[in-house]
Design a protein around this motif. Structure first.
Motif, PDB file in Angstrom:
ATOM      1  N   LEU A 331      -0.724  -9.839   6.762  1.00 38.51           N
ATOM      2  CA  LEU A 331      -0.254 -10.237   5.437  1.00 38.51           C
ATOM      3  C   LEU A 331      -0.969  -9.452   4.337  1.00 38.51           C
ATOM      4  O   LEU A 331      -0.366  -9.107   3.324  1.00 38.51           O
ATOM      5  N   SER A 332      -2.244  -9.169   4.547  1.00 34.46           N
ATOM      6  CA  SER A 332      -3.000  -8.390   3.564  1.00 34.46           C
ATOM      7  C   SER A 332      -2.500  -6.945   3.515  1.00 34.46           C
ATOM      8  O   SER A 332      -2.425  -6.338   2.446  1.00 34.46           O
ATOM      9  N   ASP A 337       1.134  -2.785   0.911  1.00 30.10           N
ATOM     10  CA  ASP A 337       2.396  -2.035   0.954  1.00 30.10           C
ATOM     11  C   ASP A 337       3.269  -2.371  -0.253  1.00 30.10           C
ATOM     12  O   ASP A 337       3.935  -1.495  -0.813  1.00 30.10           O
ATOM     13  N   MET A 338       3.284  -3.636  -0.644  1.00 31.26           N
ATOM     14  CA  MET A 338       4.092  -4.061  -1.782  1.00 31.26           C
ATOM     15  C   MET A 338       3.602  -3.429  -3.087  1.00 31.26           C
ATOM     16  O   MET A 338       4.393  -3.099  -3.960  1.00 31.26           O
ATOM     17  N   THR A 455      -8.850  -2.920  11.239  1.00 33.69           N
ATOM     18  CA  THR A 455      -7.787  -2.798  10.237  1.00 33.69           C
ATOM     19  C   THR A 455      -8.360  -2.295   8.920  1.00 33.69           C
ATOM     20  O   THR A 455      -9.563  -2.419   8.664  1.00 33.69           O
ATOM     21  N   GLN A 456      -7.469  -1.767   8.088  1.00 36.56           N
ATOM     22  CA  GLN A 456      -7.896  -1.273   6.780  1.00 36.56           C
ATOM     23  C   GLN A 456      -8.427  -2.410   5.918  1.00 36.56           C
ATOM     24  O   GLN A 456      -9.374  -2.245   5.149  1.00 36.56           O
ATOM     25  N   PHE A 457      -7.805  -3.598   6.064  1.00 40.38           N
ATOM     26  CA  PHE A 457      -8.252  -4.759   5.285  1.00 40.38           C
ATOM     27  C   PHE A 457      -9.690  -5.137   5.651  1.00 40.38           C
ATOM     28  O   PHE A 457     -10.538  -5.335   4.782  1.00 40.38           O
ATOM     29  N   LYS A 486     -22.736   0.903  11.334  1.00 40.43           N
ATOM     30  CA  LYS A 486     -21.460   1.608  11.285  1.00 40.43           C
ATOM     31  C   LYS A 486     -20.371   0.721  11.878  1.00 40.43           C
ATOM     32  O   LYS A 486     -20.657  -0.124  12.739  1.00 40.43           O
ATOM     33  N   LEU A 487     -19.140   0.918  11.426  1.00 40.40           N
ATOM     34  CA  LEU A 487     -17.994   0.171  11.930  1.00 40.40           C
ATOM     35  C   LEU A 487     -17.169   1.096  12.820  1.00 40.40           C
ATOM     36  O   LEU A 487     -16.785   2.187  12.409  1.00 40.40           O
TER      37      LEU A 487
END
Length: 519
Positions: A331-332, A337-338, A455-457, A486-487
């Motif tokens: 949803l995020s 995208d919106m 995820t980018q979020f 680090k991720l």
């Protein structure tokens, strides 16, 4: 008589009237009482948390003719002049619109003159991060060695944009978001003094919508009485702000979980026909999923009524925590995208349809359940009817088998850190770090591995300076020395990670400056 907005009418006039910032007001009052006033202060924090109010109060308090326990009296000539705006010795400047070198040079020329009537000439520079590089350089010398009769109070929402040379010359105070409880208490006082009848649930909703900003809370309250009706309930607030009713949001989430596309789209159509704001609707859906996750994880009921809690409980029983976290991520991403699209409704509807048809998480859960059942049957010896049962189990495992996990030296205690984040109320950290592991890259670096993908979020949330600082702090405590974090995810090239960190650590130990360029 001119109308005054509520947030201006009820702006705190003393430190005692400020809410939620006792850790700051107590220190400032003690400095004023002991006459140990610094030459430069930096007030940092989110919008509407009291930075400018505190700056105004302090400017009056250090110049007040009859201060009381570190507070301005607000009755003497100096205080009255400051409150009315006629006192020229207290100068307020908005750096968003006065950010040039010339603006700062005018201050440099003024500081050489003694105050007209007050003890100190005080400069309050709001949104100081908006100053240009040249303006910062012009301010630096004055900020470093100002005359004894000059004090600076800088306010900002983005301290990371300030040069280190400016930060090092200021006493920094971090204003935190105001709790919902403190906002509600303040709103009750405002309502009482303004003759407003507001239901308790309505004040709760305003507090949640304000997101820790008292000014936003007062602005929402003011919008609710603009029609002349001083009676406020929950439905009125949601109607004004453009938030759908909770039962409609519940129907959307149930439709997504049950993969009922028609029901979900019909409910969304009903929401949009009612004139609700699309962005607010999506925000409310994300928030509702988050609240379901909180309820399922810790039993937190938030501000919902008993009927609404029953609806949340019903949904929570039919969905896993992993599915809820995945929903929040998706949803995020849909929200992002919106923002990039001019056809927001189409993108929104397409994203909801995708959520209704996404079986990735559910499919994995189903396969895991099948494997568990097969293992149970084998342990119980119930495998005579099918000699290939073990083969079937192996095939089921292969369906969900992911790429081999990155082989890092595991670190014990990581799950305890994640649980502590939940206990401390740091839910964004907790939810984004669920189902991760911690591995050691080298003596100075650890990596958080996201087995389900980064995820980018999640990356955006965790790489926020305050969040990464908290993670590194807890990991450093666990390891007993300062560590970098680090991720990574399952696609990260571990060999490259080791090489990159080896170079960085070599540079750090040998005091070599490196600029890393990604090609």
């Amino acid at each position: 008589m001119n109308y005054t907005a509520l947030y201006r009418k009820f702006r705190p006039k003393t430190f005692g009237e400020m809410v939620g910032q006792e850790h700051i007001t107590r220190t400032l009052k003690n400095q004023i009482k002991a006459n140990r006033i610094g030459h430069a202060y930096l007030f940092n924090g989110g919008r509407g948390t009291g930075k400018t109010s505190a700056a105004k109060i302090m400017a009056r308090a250090i110049n007040c003719l009859n201060p009381k326990d570190g507070e301005p009296c607000n009755e003497c000539e100096i205080c009255k002049g400051a409150l009315s705006g006629s006192l020229t010795d207290i100068v307020e400047m908005d750096a968003a619109s006065n950010n040039s070198v010339e603006d700062i040079r005018s201050i440099r020329e003024e500081v050489n003159f003694l105050p007209t009537v007050a003890k100190y000439r005080v400069y309050i520079i709001d949104e100081v991060h908006m100053l240009s590089i040249g303006a910062f350089n012009a301010l630096l010398k004055t900020l470093e060695e100002p005359p004894e009769h000059v004090k600076f109070i800088l306010a900002t929402t983005e301290p990371q944009k300030l040069p280190a040379t400016i930060l090092s010359r200021c006493q920094r105070f971090d204003f935190k978001k105001i709790s919902n409880e403190d906002i509600i208490k303040r709103l009750e006082i405002v309502c009482k003094e303004s003759g407003i009848e507001a239901e308790k649930d309505a004040l709760n909703t305003i507090a949640v919508l304000s997101e820790g900003a008292m000014r936003d809370a007062l602005s929402i309250l003011e919008r609710c009485i603009q029609d002349g009706d001083t009676k406020i309930n929950n439905n009125k607030i949601k109607e004004l702000v453009g938030i759908p009713q909770t039962y409609l949001i519940n129907k959307v989430i149930k439709g997504v979980i049950e993969k009922n596309i028609d029901e979900t789209l019909n409910t969304i159509e009903e929401i949009l026909k009612d004139g609700k704001d699309l962005q607010n609707t999506l925000w409310e859906i994300i928030k509702y999923v988050k609240d379901i996750l909180l309820f399922k994880t810790s039993g937190n009921k938030g501000i919902y009524s008993e009927k609404e809690i029953a609806q949340i409980e019903e949904v929570s029983q039919n969905v896993s925590k992993e599915k809820l976290v995945n929903l929040i991520y998706n949803l995020s991403e849909l929200e992002n995208d919106m923002k990039k699209s001019s056809q927001k409704i189409i993108i929104f509807q397409a994203g909801i349809i995708k959520l209704c048809t996404d079986v990735s998480v559910d499919g994995i859960e189903e396969l895991k359940n099948k494997i568990n059942n097969l293992e149970k049957m084998i342990k119980e010896g119930n495998f005579t009817q099918n000699n290939n049962l073990a083969v079937i189990a192996q095939k089921a495992e292969n369906k969900i088998e992911e790429k081999p996990a990155i082989r890092l030296k595991p670190i014990k205690g990581w799950n305890d850190i994640i649980e502590n984040f939940k206990t401390q109320g740091k839910i964004m950290l907790y939810t984004n770090l669920m189902n991760t592991s911690l591995g050691e890259v080298n003596d100075l670096t650890v990596a958080i591995e996201f087995k389900n993908g980064l995820t980018q979020f999640a990356k955006t949330v965790l790489e926020k300076p305050e969040n990464m600082q908290e993670i590194e702090k807890q990991v450093s405590i666990l390891k007993g020395k300062e560590m970098r974090v680090k991720l990574i995810d399952k696609n990260t090239d571990l060999s490259k990670l080791h090489i990159d960190n080896g170079i960085e650590n070599f540079a750090q130990k040998n005091d070599v400056n490196l600029d890393v360029i990604d090609e």
